[in-house]
Design a protein around this motif. Sequence first.
Motif, PDB file in Angstrom:
ATOM      1  N   ALA A 276       7.776   3.858  -9.711  1.00 20.60           N
ATOM      2  CA  ALA A 276       9.069   4.053  -9.990  1.00 20.60           C
ATOM      3  C   ALA A 276       9.080   5.262  -8.454  1.00 20.60           C
ATOM      4  CB  ALA A 276      10.251   4.226 -10.730  1.00 20.60           C
ATOM      5  N   LEU A 277       8.180   5.633  -8.270  1.00 18.57           N
ATOM      6  CA  LEU A 277       8.325   7.008  -7.669  1.00 18.57           C
ATOM      7  C   LEU A 277       7.920   6.351  -5.878  1.00 18.57           C
ATOM      8  CD1 LEU A 277       7.024  10.563  -8.856  1.00 18.57           C
ATOM      9  CD2 LEU A 277       9.260   9.791  -7.193  1.00 18.57           C
ATOM     10  N   LEU A 278       6.550   5.535  -6.794  1.00 21.80           N
ATOM     11  CA  LEU A 278       5.914   4.528  -4.906  1.00 21.80           C
ATOM     12  C   LEU A 278       6.394   3.612  -5.060  1.00 21.80           C
ATOM     13  CD1 LEU A 278       2.021   4.628  -6.769  1.00 21.80           C
ATOM     14  CD2 LEU A 278       3.159   5.936  -5.068  1.00 21.80           C
ATOM     15  N   MET A 279       7.478   3.426  -5.276  1.00 18.84           N
ATOM     16  CA  MET A 279       8.160   1.673  -5.391  1.00 18.84           C
ATOM     17  C   MET A 279       9.251   2.761  -3.688  1.00 18.84           C
ATOM     18  SD  MET A 279       8.883  -0.823  -8.229  1.00 18.84           S
ATOM     19  CE  MET A 279      10.030  -1.981  -7.326  1.00 18.84           C
ATOM     20  N   VAL A 280      10.127   3.254  -4.683  1.00 20.86           N
ATOM     21  CA  VAL A 280      11.300   4.472  -3.633  1.00 20.86           C
ATOM     22  C   VAL A 280      10.553   4.586  -2.759  1.00 20.86           C
ATOM     23  CG1 VAL A 280      12.523   5.872  -3.632  1.00 20.86           C
ATOM     24  CG2 VAL A 280      12.398   4.783  -6.095  1.00 20.86           C
ATOM     25  N   MET A 281       9.086   5.463  -2.222  1.00 17.72           N
ATOM     26  CA  MET A 281       8.463   5.741  -1.477  1.00 17.72           C
ATOM     27  C   MET A 281       7.972   4.678  -0.716  1.00 17.72           C
ATOM     28  SD  MET A 281       5.195   8.111  -1.009  1.00 17.72           S
ATOM     29  CE  MET A 281       5.382   9.044  -3.163  1.00 17.72           C
ATOM     30  N   VAL A 282       7.304   4.077  -0.594  1.00 21.65           N
ATOM     31  CA  VAL A 282       7.773   2.350  -0.022  1.00 21.65           C
ATOM     32  C   VAL A 282       8.805   1.429   0.221  1.00 21.65           C
ATOM     33  CG1 VAL A 282       6.866   0.302  -0.090  1.00 21.65           C
ATOM     34  CG2 VAL A 282       5.698   2.060  -1.035  1.00 21.65           C
ATOM     35  N   GLN A 283       9.599   1.722  -0.249  1.00 19.16           N
ATOM     36  CA  GLN A 283      11.021   1.346   0.474  1.00 19.16           C
ATOM     37  C   GLN A 283      11.316   2.161   1.264  1.00 19.16           C
ATOM     38  OE1 GLN A 283      13.910   0.532  -3.016  1.00 19.16           O
ATOM     39  NE2 GLN A 283      15.243  -0.338  -1.346  1.00 19.16           N
ATOM     40  N   GLY A 284      12.024   3.107   1.074  1.00 21.32           N
ATOM     41  CA  GLY A 284      12.450   3.897   2.272  1.00 21.32           C
ATOM     42  C   GLY A 284      11.308   4.590   3.332  1.00 21.32           C
ATOM     43  N   GLU A 285      10.110   3.709   3.667  1.00 21.11           N
ATOM     44  CA  GLU A 285       9.245   4.158   4.904  1.00 21.11           C
ATOM     45  C   GLU A 285       9.362   2.647   5.566  1.00 21.11           C
ATOM     46  OE1 GLU A 285       5.569   4.627   7.809  1.00 21.11           O
ATOM     47  OE2 GLU A 285       7.370   5.659   6.417  1.00 21.11           O
ATOM     48  N   LEU A 286       9.764   1.675   4.890  1.00 22.30           N
ATOM     49  CA  LEU A 286      10.030   0.330   5.144  1.00 22.30           C
ATOM     50  C   LEU A 286      11.509   0.515   5.923  1.00 22.30           C
ATOM     51  CD1 LEU A 286       8.848  -2.272   3.459  1.00 22.30           C
ATOM     52  CD2 LEU A 286       7.622  -0.644   4.819  1.00 22.30           C
ATOM     53  N   ILE A 287      12.526   1.101   5.557  1.00 24.64           N
ATOM     54  CA  ILE A 287      13.702   1.266   6.198  1.00 24.64           C
ATOM     55  C   ILE A 287      13.522   2.202   7.421  1.00 24.64           C
ATOM     56  CG2 ILE A 287      16.181   2.118   5.571  1.00 24.64           C
ATOM     57  CD1 ILE A 287      15.560   1.698   3.276  1.00 24.64           C
ATOM     58  N   ARG A 288      12.650   3.093   7.519  1.00 25.27           N
ATOM     59  CA  ARG A 288      12.473   4.107   8.917  1.00 25.27           C
ATOM     60  C   ARG A 288      11.816   3.216   9.530  1.00 25.27           C
ATOM     61  NH1 ARG A 288       9.605   6.643  10.861  1.00 25.27           N
ATOM     62  NH2 ARG A 288       7.373   5.534  10.047  1.00 25.27           N
ATOM     63  N   ARG A 289      10.976   2.381   9.297  1.00 27.01           N
ATOM     64  CA  ARG A 289      10.022   1.444  10.233  1.00 27.01           C
ATOM     65  C   ARG A 289      11.131   0.770  11.195  1.00 27.01           C
ATOM     66  NH1 ARG A 289       4.161   0.234   7.427  1.00 27.01           N
ATOM     67  NH2 ARG A 289       3.825   2.162   6.884  1.00 27.01           N
ATOM     68  N   ASP A 369       5.926  -8.901   1.699  1.00 26.88           N
ATOM     69  CA  ASP A 369       4.437  -8.655   2.401  1.00 26.88           C
ATOM     70  C   ASP A 369       4.209  -7.042   2.273  1.00 26.88           C
ATOM     71  OD1 ASP A 369       3.835 -11.796   0.554  1.00 26.88           O
ATOM     72  OD2 ASP A 369       3.859 -12.424   2.955  1.00 26.88           O
ATOM     73  N   GLN A 370       5.038  -7.024   3.212  1.00 27.74           N
ATOM     74  CA  GLN A 370       4.561  -5.547   3.390  1.00 27.74           C
ATOM     75  C   GLN A 370       5.113  -5.055   2.699  1.00 27.74           C
ATOM     76  OE1 GLN A 370       7.413  -4.997   7.195  1.00 27.74           O
ATOM     77  NE2 GLN A 370       5.656  -3.581   7.431  1.00 27.74           N
ATOM     78  N   PHE A 371       6.143  -4.783   1.954  1.00 31.13           N
ATOM     79  CA  PHE A 371       6.596  -3.777   0.476  1.00 31.13           C
ATOM     80  C   PHE A 371       5.185  -4.001  -0.741  1.00 31.13           C
ATOM     81  CE2 PHE A 371       7.526  -2.729  -3.868  1.00 31.13           C
ATOM     82  CZ  PHE A 371       8.621  -1.814  -3.661  1.00 31.13           C
ATOM     83  N   ARG A 372       4.584  -5.337  -1.112  1.00 31.44           N
ATOM     84  CA  ARG A 372       3.101  -4.980  -1.846  1.00 31.44           C
ATOM     85  C   ARG A 372       2.501  -4.874  -1.148  1.00 31.44           C
ATOM     86  NH1 ARG A 372       3.923 -10.971  -4.263  1.00 31.44           N
ATOM     87  NH2 ARG A 372       5.803 -11.396  -5.307  1.00 31.44           N
ATOM     88  N   THR A 373       1.665  -4.854   0.474  1.00 31.33           N
ATOM     89  CA  THR A 373       0.719  -4.547   0.900  1.00 31.33           C
ATOM     90  C   THR A 373       0.663  -2.875   0.616  1.00 31.33           C
ATOM     91  OG1 THR A 373       0.530  -6.862   2.261  1.00 31.33           O
ATOM     92  CG2 THR A 373      -0.530  -4.222   2.701  1.00 31.33           C
ATOM     93  N   LEU A 374       1.688  -2.028   1.178  1.00 32.57           N
ATOM     94  CA  LEU A 374       1.361  -0.636   1.600  1.00 32.57           C
ATOM     95  C   LEU A 374       2.061  -0.185  -0.049  1.00 32.57           C
ATOM     96  CD1 LEU A 374       1.875   1.556   3.275  1.00 32.57           C
ATOM     97  CD2 LEU A 374       4.457   1.375   3.091  1.00 32.57           C
ATOM     98  N   TYR A 375       2.639  -0.819  -0.892  1.00 33.28           N
ATOM     99  CA  TYR A 375       2.314  -0.365  -2.542  1.00 33.28           C
ATOM    100  C   TYR A 375       1.290   0.143  -3.153  1.00 33.28           C
ATOM    101  CZ  TYR A 375       3.796  -0.104  -7.436  1.00 33.28           C
ATOM    102  OH  TYR A 375       3.678  -0.369  -9.046  1.00 33.28           O
ATOM    103  N   ARG A 376       0.973  -1.198  -2.956  1.00 32.53           N
ATOM    104  CA  ARG A 376      -0.474  -1.497  -3.654  1.00 32.53           C
ATOM    105  C   ARG A 376      -1.834  -0.168  -2.561  1.00 32.53           C
ATOM    106  NH1 ARG A 376      -0.701  -8.119  -3.491  1.00 32.53           N
ATOM    107  NH2 ARG A 376      -0.064  -7.843  -4.745  1.00 32.53           N
ATOM    108  N   SER A 377      -1.850  -0.183  -1.257  1.00 35.56           N
ATOM    109  CA  SER A 377      -2.816   0.803  -0.811  1.00 35.56           C
ATOM    110  C   SER A 377      -2.381   2.098  -1.378  1.00 35.56           C
ATOM    111  CB  SER A 377      -2.111   0.750   0.057  1.00 35.56           C
ATOM    112  OG  SER A 377      -1.218   1.010   0.734  1.00 35.56           O
TER     113      SER A 377
END
Length: 464
Positions: A276-289, A369-377
């Motif tokens: 859950a933490l990583l999902m939110v971290m990725v979501q925030g990063e993609l919105i920022r981008r 797909d962009q979310f999945r890639t960053l989340y997995r890394s």
Amino acid sequence: MSKFWALFNIDHQLLPVFAALAGNDYDNLRDVKWARYVPAGSPKIWFGGDRLVGLLSWLGARTDRTTEDTLTAAMALVPNIGQQARTEMQTEVQKAMLEYRLPSSSLLRFFSEGTVPPLPAEIWSWVPEWVRVSLARGDLGANILDYDILVHRRKFLRIQVECIDLQSSNLTSRPIRQVMYGLLLGQGGGEVEEVDRVGLDLVSVKVQPLVQGAAQRLRLDSLPRADRTVRLQVCLETLGVEEETLGGVPAHLRLPVAVTRYWLRRASPEPTLLKALLMVMVQGELIRRTGGTTGWQGVTSHNRQPLDGVVAHSFNQWQACLKDASQLNLLLCKPLPEPHYAWLYQGRLVHRRQKELQEKEPEEIVKDDQFRTLYRSLLEAVTQSDPGADWRAGGPEAQLGASMEHLHLNTEDEEEEELGGAEGLDQGSDRPRVTVRTRYRTKDRKDRSRNPDLGRKQEREGWG
């Protein structure tokens, strides 16, 4: 200020008079009809502004008078007041004027030339010049260069809103603070007294500063000139992360990922909200981008369900680790780039994602797909094992093991724990160390027996 004087044609020495007369401290002064002195033909003024403009215009017409004469003339305008009362009021206004006299300031040269203002010698005389410059610029906060730490060897820890039956969230990040104390105080700098909570009671614990590993090659007075590689090594050793582990992580996410890896190994009870933490971290990063400017607004909705206390406590522990690690990184002159904190997490969304993950996997919730890639890394960087290192021991972080003894789960027989057989005590506390952990582990076993699917899901996620 000079433009202000010129606009109303007043002498700068009359500004304290203006401030005292314009205030709300004296009822009789408010009875003076200053608005009648507004010049004819002046543009319409905002509500109440005619009083101030009239006072300034009246002062502008008296630039040939001294402050004393101007004040006496102003008192003569006060209606319905006797001479004795008028004299007493003038004396009070004169005292009030002293509050409005601008003293000479050392900040002028700081903003124009970058010269650091002098700090009290009895406090900061032994602090290196670069530290004082960073403090003045706001690069280092007072919570890092704490007077209590430097002088009294004492640190009052901030306590989050959390379950009183669980250990303080600050315990998880104590080894990070120990390294910071070591950098500030040096070898043999003496113990630091940390004031924290046990239950609802404030307790103090003596904590030993740590100066070991790469930190032995650093000195506070020369930190900015030290090799970045060494400063980075200290940061990574403290968090128990190999630099290669962060290779696939965006630069400004490396610190929070390293913190998450550290927290995952040391939080107690063992956390279940990693995904859950990583999902939110990725979501925030993609919105920022994508140029988001409204923050998390619209991303979350009000959560009407009660929060899971254990999940909330794990989240508190993560935030405590992030705060202390961020301060250590700042003290080390940012060997790791600072994260975009505003986009790093959102509390309500973390709890919502945690509930959603009870039924689905992250890839089922967000299919971008962009979310999945960053989340997995990020997930790989947090969970992969270091070469030759055990999940909870070994590697650089093993040097900090002794200081974390009170955080490890008791490995005595679980049936004995349920009967209260274990006798360990938490540092600085007279409360049994295993009470909370026993209740959590007992509840966990009962939950698994009642819900086999939940047990299999936890094992699949690595928390079995």
